[in-house]
Design a protein around this motif. Structure first.
Motif, PDB file in Angstrom:
ATOM      1  N   ILE A  63       0.838  -1.184  -0.023  1.00  0.00           N
ATOM      2  CA  ILE A  63       0.043  -0.068  -0.077  1.00  0.00           C
ATOM      3  C   ILE A  63       0.862   1.223  -0.079  1.00  0.00           C
ATOM      4  CG2 ILE A  63      -1.782   1.339   1.097  1.00  0.00           C
ATOM      5  CD1 ILE A  63      -2.421  -1.361   2.581  1.00  0.00           C
ATOM      6  N   TRP A  64       0.520   2.165  -0.623  1.00  0.00           N
ATOM      7  CA  TRP A  64       0.955   3.419  -0.875  1.00  0.00           C
ATOM      8  C   TRP A  64      -0.127   4.501  -0.361  1.00  0.00           C
ATOM      9  CZ3 TRP A  64       6.338   5.346  -1.170  1.00  0.00           C
ATOM     10  CH2 TRP A  64       7.200   4.217  -1.609  1.00  0.00           C
ATOM     11  N   HIS A  65       0.434   5.439   0.602  1.00  0.00           N
ATOM     12  CA  HIS A  65      -0.781   6.243   0.949  1.00  0.00           C
ATOM     13  C   HIS A  65       0.054   7.670   1.456  1.00  0.00           C
ATOM     14  CE1 HIS A  65       0.620   5.999   5.374  1.00  0.00           C
ATOM     15  NE2 HIS A  65       0.941   4.921   5.055  1.00  0.00           N
ATOM     16  N   ILE A  66      -0.873   8.627   1.454  1.00  0.00           N
ATOM     17  CA  ILE A  66      -0.502   9.996   1.810  1.00  0.00           C
ATOM     18  C   ILE A  66      -0.184  10.071   3.204  1.00  0.00           C
ATOM     19  CG2 ILE A  66      -1.347  12.287   2.165  1.00  0.00           C
ATOM     20  CD1 ILE A  66      -3.086  12.064  -0.336  1.00  0.00           C
ATOM     21  N   ASP A  71      -5.553   5.999   5.231  1.00  0.00           N
ATOM     22  CA  ASP A  71      -6.766   5.780   4.461  1.00  0.00           C
ATOM     23  C   ASP A  71      -6.822   6.442   3.012  1.00  0.00           C
ATOM     24  OD1 ASP A  71      -7.717   4.285   6.554  1.00  0.00           O
ATOM     25  OD2 ASP A  71      -8.703   5.806   7.433  1.00  0.00           O
ATOM     26  N   GLN A  72      -6.131   7.355   2.934  1.00  0.00           N
ATOM     27  CA  GLN A  72      -6.070   8.058   1.611  1.00  0.00           C
ATOM     28  C   GLN A  72      -4.915   7.285   0.555  1.00  0.00           C
ATOM     29  OE1 GLN A  72      -5.428  12.240   2.640  1.00  0.00           O
ATOM     30  NE2 GLN A  72      -7.467  12.664   1.501  1.00  0.00           N
ATOM     31  N   ARG A  73      -5.358   6.311   0.241  1.00  0.00           N
ATOM     32  CA  ARG A  73      -4.339   5.242  -0.555  1.00  0.00           C
ATOM     33  C   ARG A  73      -4.046   5.946  -2.164  1.00  0.00           C
ATOM     34  NH1 ARG A  73      -6.695  -0.601   1.183  1.00  0.00           N
ATOM     35  NH2 ARG A  73      -6.320  -0.306   3.387  1.00  0.00           N
ATOM     36  N   ILE A  74      -2.695   5.879  -2.411  1.00  0.00           N
ATOM     37  CA  ILE A  74      -2.616   6.115  -3.940  1.00  0.00           C
ATOM     38  C   ILE A  74      -2.314   4.984  -4.703  1.00  0.00           C
ATOM     39  CG2 ILE A  74      -1.764   8.490  -3.086  1.00  0.00           C
ATOM     40  CD1 ILE A  74       0.951   7.496  -3.965  1.00  0.00           C
ATOM     41  N   TYR A  75      -2.095   3.801  -4.062  1.00  0.00           N
ATOM     42  CA  TYR A  75      -2.101   2.643  -4.673  1.00  0.00           C
ATOM     43  C   TYR A  75      -2.368   1.552  -3.785  1.00  0.00           C
ATOM     44  CZ  TYR A  75      -0.295  -1.811  -6.372  1.00  0.00           C
ATOM     45  OH  TYR A  75      -0.195  -3.040  -6.572  1.00  0.00           O
ATOM     46  N   THR A  80     -10.690   0.429  -6.026  1.00  0.00           N
ATOM     47  CA  THR A  80     -11.709   0.927  -5.618  1.00  0.00           C
ATOM     48  C   THR A  80     -11.508   1.750  -4.491  1.00  0.00           C
ATOM     49  OG1 THR A  80     -12.722  -0.858  -4.437  1.00  0.00           O
ATOM     50  CG2 THR A  80     -13.276  -0.650  -6.587  1.00  0.00           C
ATOM     51  N   THR A  81     -10.362   1.500  -3.775  1.00  0.00           N
ATOM     52  CA  THR A  81     -10.099   2.084  -2.415  1.00  0.00           C
ATOM     53  C   THR A  81      -8.984   3.200  -2.572  1.00  0.00           C
ATOM     54  OG1 THR A  81      -8.108   0.348  -1.876  1.00  0.00           O
ATOM     55  CG2 THR A  81     -10.417  -0.122  -0.877  1.00  0.00           C
ATOM     56  N   VAL A  82      -8.444   3.437  -3.846  1.00  0.00           N
ATOM     57  CA  VAL A  82      -7.322   4.073  -4.359  1.00  0.00           C
ATOM     58  C   VAL A  82      -8.073   5.538  -4.378  1.00  0.00           C
ATOM     59  CG1 VAL A  82      -5.685   5.008  -5.909  1.00  0.00           C
ATOM     60  CG2 VAL A  82      -5.815   2.490  -5.203  1.00  0.00           C
ATOM     61  N   ILE A  83      -7.511   6.661  -3.876  1.00  0.00           N
ATOM     62  CA  ILE A  83      -8.150   8.040  -4.233  1.00  0.00           C
ATOM     63  C   ILE A  83      -8.326   8.339  -5.889  1.00  0.00           C
ATOM     64  CG2 ILE A  83      -7.653  10.487  -4.133  1.00  0.00           C
ATOM     65  CD1 ILE A  83      -5.722   9.879  -1.950  1.00  0.00           C
ATOM     66  N   GLU A  84      -9.546   8.995  -6.033  1.00  0.00           N
ATOM     67  CA  GLU A  84      -9.795   8.868  -7.406  1.00  0.00           C
ATOM     68  C   GLU A  84      -8.908   9.662  -8.438  1.00  0.00           C
ATOM     69  OE1 GLU A  84     -13.667  10.444 -10.075  1.00  0.00           O
ATOM     70  OE2 GLU A  84     -13.636  10.646  -7.877  1.00  0.00           O
ATOM     71  N   GLY A 114       2.969  14.799  -2.459  1.00  0.00           N
ATOM     72  CA  GLY A 114       3.219  14.138  -1.517  1.00  0.00           C
ATOM     73  C   GLY A 114       3.117  14.767  -0.243  1.00  0.00           C
ATOM     74  N   PRO A 115       3.769  14.134   0.738  1.00  0.00           N
ATOM     75  CA  PRO A 115       4.661  13.124   0.805  1.00  0.00           C
ATOM     76  C   PRO A 115       3.922  11.620   0.816  1.00  0.00           C
ATOM     77  CG  PRO A 115       5.328  14.485   2.819  1.00  0.00           C
ATOM     78  CD  PRO A 115       4.150  14.965   2.282  1.00  0.00           C
ATOM     79  N   PHE A 116       4.345  10.725   0.247  1.00  0.00           N
ATOM     80  CA  PHE A 116       3.691   9.318   0.215  1.00  0.00           C
ATOM     81  C   PHE A 116       4.595   8.423   1.009  1.00  0.00           C
ATOM     82  CE2 PHE A 116       3.076  11.383  -3.992  1.00  0.00           C
ATOM     83  CZ  PHE A 116       1.832  11.934  -3.852  1.00  0.00           C
TER      84      PHE A 116
END
Length: 301
Positions: A63-66, A71-75, A80-84, A114-116
Motif C-alpha cells: 500500500i502507498w498512502h498519503i 486511508d488516503q491510498r494512492i496505490y 476502488t479504495t484508491v483516491i480517485e 506527497g509526501p507518500f
C-alpha cells in the motif's frame, strides 16, 4: 500464588519489550525526495526487509498512502479504495516477495507532491489476524517540475577540418520506464551511439553520442540536441561549431614557385645566350685565322 503472579508479570514485561524489537525488524528504504516532471512519469525506488523468512508475493499486500492519512491510498491492489485522482496512474514495479516496493506514478500532475509512505500487509493464516506494518518515517516527497530539464553537451572546444568530431548529449530524468528520446539536428543513425544507465538512487541518465567528419562549411554553424520526454514535453541545447581549417601555404608557395621558375628560365636564357656568343666568337676567330693565312701566302709570293 505470588510466584505465579510474578511469572505472569514477567511474561507481560517480556512481551512488551520484545514487541517493538520484532516490529523494528520490518524496515523500509525509500528515497526522501525526488523530482517529477509534470505530464511524465516518476519511479520511486523502495525496498523493505522483514524477519519472516521467504514470503511469496501472493501473501503480501503493498500500500502507498498519503503520509497524513493512511486511508488516503494512492496505490492498492483493490483500485476502488484508491483516491480517485490517482486511480489508474500508480503501480508497483518488481515483486513484494523479493522486497521490492518500487512505485511508479504516470501522467504526473502538479499536485502529486506527497509526501507518500509505504505500508505492507501480511495475509493472515488460519487462526491469526492480519499483520500490518507502516513505514511513516520513510516517505518520499516529490518536487514538481513544470518544465523539462535541459540536456547538456560535452565536446572538445575545436573541431578540425577533415577529422572525426564527437559531441555527447546527456539528460537526467526520473522515469526509467519511459526514457527520454534524444535527437540531433544533423547526422545519421550510423554516427549516433546511445547509452542508458542509473546515475544514483532515483535518477537515471540517457546519453547520445554524435560523431561526424567536420568540414570547412560547418564552421560557425549550430548543432542542436533535443530531448523529448514521456508526455511530449521537449527541451533543447545548442552548440555553435568552431572548425579549424587546414593550414594553407599557397600565399607563400605560389610566389616562391613563380620566383624560382623565373630564375630558372632566366638562367637557361643566359646559358643559351652565352653559348651562342661563344660559338659566334669561335666562328669569327676561325674567319680571322683563315684570312691571315691567305695574306701570309700572298706575302711569300
Amino acid at each position: 500464588m505470588d510466584k505465579d503472579r510474578k511469572m505472569m508479570i514477567m511474561g507481560l514485561l517480556l512481551a512488551v519489550i520484545s514487541s517493538p524489537v520484532l516490529t523494528e525488524d520490518w524496515k523500509a528504504k525509500v528515497i526522501k525526495s525526488l523530482e517529477a516532471l509534470v505530464s511524465s512519469c516518476v519511479v520511486v525506488p523502495c525496498s523493505f526487509t522483514h524477519p519472516e523468512g521467504n514470503l511469496p508475493t501472493s501473501k503480501l499486500r503493498g500500500i502507498w498512502h498519503i503520509s497524513s492519512n493512511r486511508d488516503q491510498r494512492i496505490y492498492y491492489d483493490d483500485s476502488t479504495t484508491v483516491i480517485e485522482s490517482f486511480r489508474g496512474r500508480t503501480k508497483l514495479l518488481g515483486h513484494l516477495g523479493e522486497g521490492n516496493c518500487t512505485l511508479e506514478i504516470t501522467d504526473v500532475r502538479d499536485h502529486d507532491n506527497g509526501p507518500f509512505c509505504f505500508r505492507i500487509e501480511l495475509a493472515p493464516v488460519a487462526g491469526s489476524t492480519l499483520e500490518k506494518f507502516s513505514f511513516v518515517e520513510d516517505c518520499v516527497e516529490l518536487k514538481m517540475l513544470p518544465d523539462p530539464p535541459k540536456p547538456t553537451l560535452t565536446h572538445s572546444k575545436t573541431a578540425f577540418q577533415g577529422l572525426p568530431f564527437a559531441v555527447t548529449c546527456t539528460v537526467f530524468h526520473t522515469c526509467p520506464s519511459h526514457d527520454p528520446k534524444l535527437t540531433w539536428s544533423r547526422g545519421t543513425a550510423e554516427g549516433i551511439t546511445e547509452a542508458r544507465r542509473r546515475s544514483h538512487s532515483g535518477i537515471w541518465e540517457v546519453q547520445s553520442i554524435l560523431t561526424f567528419i567536420a568540414e570547412e562549411k560547418d564552421d560557425d554553424t549550430e548543432l542542436t540536441c533535443t530531448s523529448t520526454f514521456n508526455g511530449g514535453r521537449t527541451s533543447s541545447e545548442v552548440l555553435t561549431l568552431n572548425v579549424k581549417r587546414k593550414e594553407n601555404y599557397n600565399h607563400i608557395i605560389i610566389p616562391v614557385v613563380v620566383a624560382v621558375g623565373t630564375a630558372v628560365i632566366f638562367a637557361v636564357f643566359c646559358i643559351l645566350m652565352a653559348k651562342k656568343y661563344k660559338t659566334r666568337i669561335a666562328e669569327l676567330q676561325n674567319q680571322e685565322g683563315s684570312m691571315w693565312n691567305r695574306l701570309s701566302r700572298l706575302s711569300r709570293r
